[in-house]
Design an enzyme around this catalytic site. Sequence first.
Site, PDB file in Angstrom:
ATOM      1  N   ASP A 483       6.272   0.954   2.359  1.00 48.02           N
ATOM      2  CA  ASP A 483       5.093   0.600   1.380  1.00 48.02           C
ATOM      3  C   ASP A 483       4.134  -0.307   1.986  1.00 48.02           C
ATOM      4  OD1 ASP A 483       5.943   1.295  -1.032  1.00 48.02           O
ATOM      5  OD2 ASP A 483       7.278  -0.373  -1.317  1.00 48.02           O
TER       6      ASP A 483
HETATM    7  C1  BGC Z   1       8.092  -4.070  -0.208  1.00 49.08           C
HETATM    8  C2  BGC Z   1       7.223  -5.438  -0.204  1.00 49.08           C
HETATM    9  C3  BGC Z   1       5.782  -4.952  -0.419  1.00 49.08           C
HETATM   10  C4  BGC Z   1       5.671  -4.429  -1.463  1.00 49.08           C
HETATM   11  C5  BGC Z   1       4.385  -3.669  -2.139  1.00 49.08           C
HETATM   12  C6  BGC Z   1       7.958  -3.629  -1.448  1.00 49.08           C
HETATM   13  O1  BGC Z   1       8.692  -2.549  -1.461  1.00 49.08           O
HETATM   14  O2  BGC Z   1       9.206  -4.604   0.186  1.00 49.08           O
HETATM   15  O3  BGC Z   1       7.279  -6.071   1.213  1.00 49.08           O
HETATM   16  O4  BGC Z   1       4.876  -6.123  -0.659  1.00 49.08           O
HETATM   17  O5  BGC Z   1       6.745  -3.259  -1.734  1.00 49.08           O
HETATM   18  O6  BGC Z   1       4.514  -2.564  -2.772  1.00 49.08           O
HETATM   19  O1  IFM Z   2      10.646   2.174   0.524  1.00 50.28           O
HETATM   20  C1  IFM Z   2      10.223   0.917   0.121  1.00 50.28           C
HETATM   21  C2  IFM Z   2      11.031   0.681  -1.323  1.00 50.28           C
HETATM   22  O2  IFM Z   2      10.381   1.613  -2.261  1.00 50.28           O
HETATM   23  C3  IFM Z   2      11.044  -0.485  -1.990  1.00 50.28           C
HETATM   24  N1  IFM Z   2      11.656  -1.801  -0.826  1.00 50.28           N
HETATM   25  C4  IFM Z   2      10.810  -1.322   0.478  1.00 50.28           C
HETATM   26  C5  IFM Z   2      10.984  -0.138   0.808  1.00 50.28           C
HETATM   27  C6  IFM Z   2      10.219  -0.062   2.242  1.00 50.28           C
HETATM   28  O3  IFM Z   2       8.953  -0.714   2.253  1.00 50.28           O
END
Ligand code: BGC
Ligand code: IFM
Length: 811
Positions: A483
């Site tokens: 992400d």
């Molecule tokens: C990630 C975070 C990020 C967020 C944003 C999460 O899945 O772990 O680090 O800030 O997504 O979408």
């Molecule tokens: O792939 C993502 C997931 O959807 C949510 N937690 C963090 C992962 C890596 O950014």
Amino acid sequence: MKFGHFDDAHREYVIDTPRTPLPWINYLGSEDFFSLVSNTGGGYSFYRDARLRRITRYRYNNSPLDMDGHRIYINDGGTIWNPGWQPTKTELDSYSCRHGLGYTILTGEKNGIRAQQELFVPRGDACEIDRLTLENKTDAPRTLDVFSYVEFCLWDAMDDSSNFQRNFSTGEVEVVGSAIYHKTEYRERRDHYAVFWANTPVTSFDTSRDAFCGVYGGPAEPEAVKAGHCSNSVAHGWAPVGAHHFHLTLEAGETKTILFGLGYIENPVAEKFTAPGVINKARAEAMIARYATDAQVDEARKALAAHWDDLLSALQLDSGDEKLDRMVNLWHQYQCMVTFNMSRSASYYESGIGRGMGFRDSCQDLLGFVHMIPERARSRILDIAATQFEDGSAYHQYQPLTKKGNRDVGTGFNDDPLWLIAGTAAYLRETGDYSILDESVAFDNDESKAQPLMEHLRRSFNFTRTHLGPHGLPLIGRADWNDCLNLNCFSEHPGESFQITGPSEGPVAESVFIAGMFVKYGEEYADLCGHRGLPDEAADARAAIAQVEQAALTAGWDGAWFRRAYDAFGKPVGSKECDEGQIFIEPQGMCVMAGIGKETGQAEQALKSVEERLDTKYGVVLLQPAYTTYRLNLGEISSYPPGYKENAGIFCHNNPWISCAETVLGHGDRAFEVYKKTCPAYIEDISDIHRTEPYVYSQMVAGKDAPTFGEAKNSWLTGTAAWTFFNVSQYILGVQPTLDGLKIDPCIPHTLPGFTVTRRYRGAVYHIRVENPAAVQKGVKRVTVNGKTIEGNVLPLAPAGETVEVTVVMG
Ligand code: BGC
Ligand code: IFM
């Protein structure tokens, strides 16, 4: 250092000090009503949606930590204590917390009084039951004042924690005997209320927090408990609570139980009131009557245990390695069920008011629970698919209650479409239920646009196929699995680029990771086409896959590993050409899992590079070297300090990808080593460093660049649960559902002489004994089914209800 131990016979983790490094929690509930409960009795409850139907209040990020919960207080002649230690923190003579399958038992002892609080959510009912068992272990009678306490949330947890000008005037309760009804906003827009009851007549009660705690008191020192009685307060606005008080005597050696319940009731609007302002309590009274006696509660506990026995019996292992057995047989599968129930909504790190269900997350979660609850997996797939757009792309998240795509977060995560293929293919391999592909499913929840599920998968596949960049690699969009790798976001919002607010897709930023996914899940899609009698479409898909595979092997290759991406300027990410972030874990895992570079030696080389550059004693870090400065062209990933989260943390989720990839190359020793490094049971001894629960995975462990190397965060709700179980059961133990039946293809450490797995599959039960007399890591020499040798290693499908004896000799 440990703070408890596994009790495998009872399928529990037993914590023997309340002073764990962080609260160690459990989840109660498996259908609609859920509670989180920590090892000191902290936590909260909600009905279905942790934001909109929050039943009790919980203050996140509070100091002191974990004060709100499912509380019992005992005032024993002025000594005030809790069976779970919090919130008074009175030193106990003995303490234990048993976290089991959908229940938790807290036991505290003080001055000869033993108090046991047993919490669970019964099957088929929307309530939590708390059984308090008090025992006088001395030889003299003892008189005690015993209190229960919960603080109600005014339903919408977001509003509850912010809209005080309104909230301080809306709270309403009713009290009838030992039942405290919380009915805030019931007169207006609610058709539901909560009830907190006891099966024993109260001496007194409170429903106003100010009365129970004192305006300047708090749960650690409630005025009512200190006084030895409540004041029968009726809350008008402010903070409604539920507190029961019992003044009781225990004879020498006597044991008494009090049964408490916290229930959620919905009434049809026409039946809301029995008199103006008086709520209709019929449903609540029926619920209370279902748990009025110990015998009824025992029955409900038994039904819960039977439910878990049934779920877990889908796969059971005997390997001779007790740590492996306990993880596979219990904790991996348990955590997978919790991710099914919670997605990423409510934990001690997810506030329940943030994201809803992740499209990507929920698709991956399927890999871990489909064998236990195939019917529920089926409806989950259909729910997820209905949020897809007509062009194959998807809302990144959707709301569990409405099942509608979440417009705030939007779309543009270009890995999302392919995960739908991954989840659906896993369902089909497990069940063989091709009828799901014919189900008519809306696009963007618009029924007029409904198409068969197979068409959704086709559009998933075609989305990637038609969104390729200059190197022939898939465009990354806002981000892919990672992400925080935001290669397109800088242009619109300079200076605040780490958030996912930028344009969804630039013309050139590409992802080698999605290339790996396209090869892996594209192949699974082509297989489905083959099984659906669409050989031309399968061949056409394979031709597209071959081109992307070629691009991964050329433009995606850096010389000794797979590159991660190309940024919006066409510059490589995850390359030796970069000053930092030269190698990333994700493409190595996904590309090798997909078989890319297996023939050319590149796969072998990529995994060697992972071992050399990314491995640490606590697991494989996400990238190296960590980014030390913020990079506008990379986005959020570089916003984290080195060693945390996606910036070179040990992201537990993609460690199993490396383990799976190692098995693709036949490296059973290394695959198991990678598995063990992050696996809770194997690292229980470093609980003081790891800090989160030693029975489940956390999303992340701080990497070697972090000052707190080895410290975990974000326990419970992580794709790690599904991927690890998928890895160990299918890639390492090699019990693999395929479209044609169960295939047995282990890849194990050479030191493992064999193992047995009992697997329920499409209604039959397979007893599989694997022998490894030649101490190999991979390779099947002979398979016998009910005494007869078969060709190959895919077991013929047995009729439902049959038991099949299988012997597999490796060599
Ligand atoms: C990630 C975070 C990020 C967020 C944003 C999460 O899945 O772990 O680090 O800030 O997504 O979408
Ligand atoms: O792939 C993502 C997931 O959807 C949510 N937690 C963090 C992962 C890596 O950014």
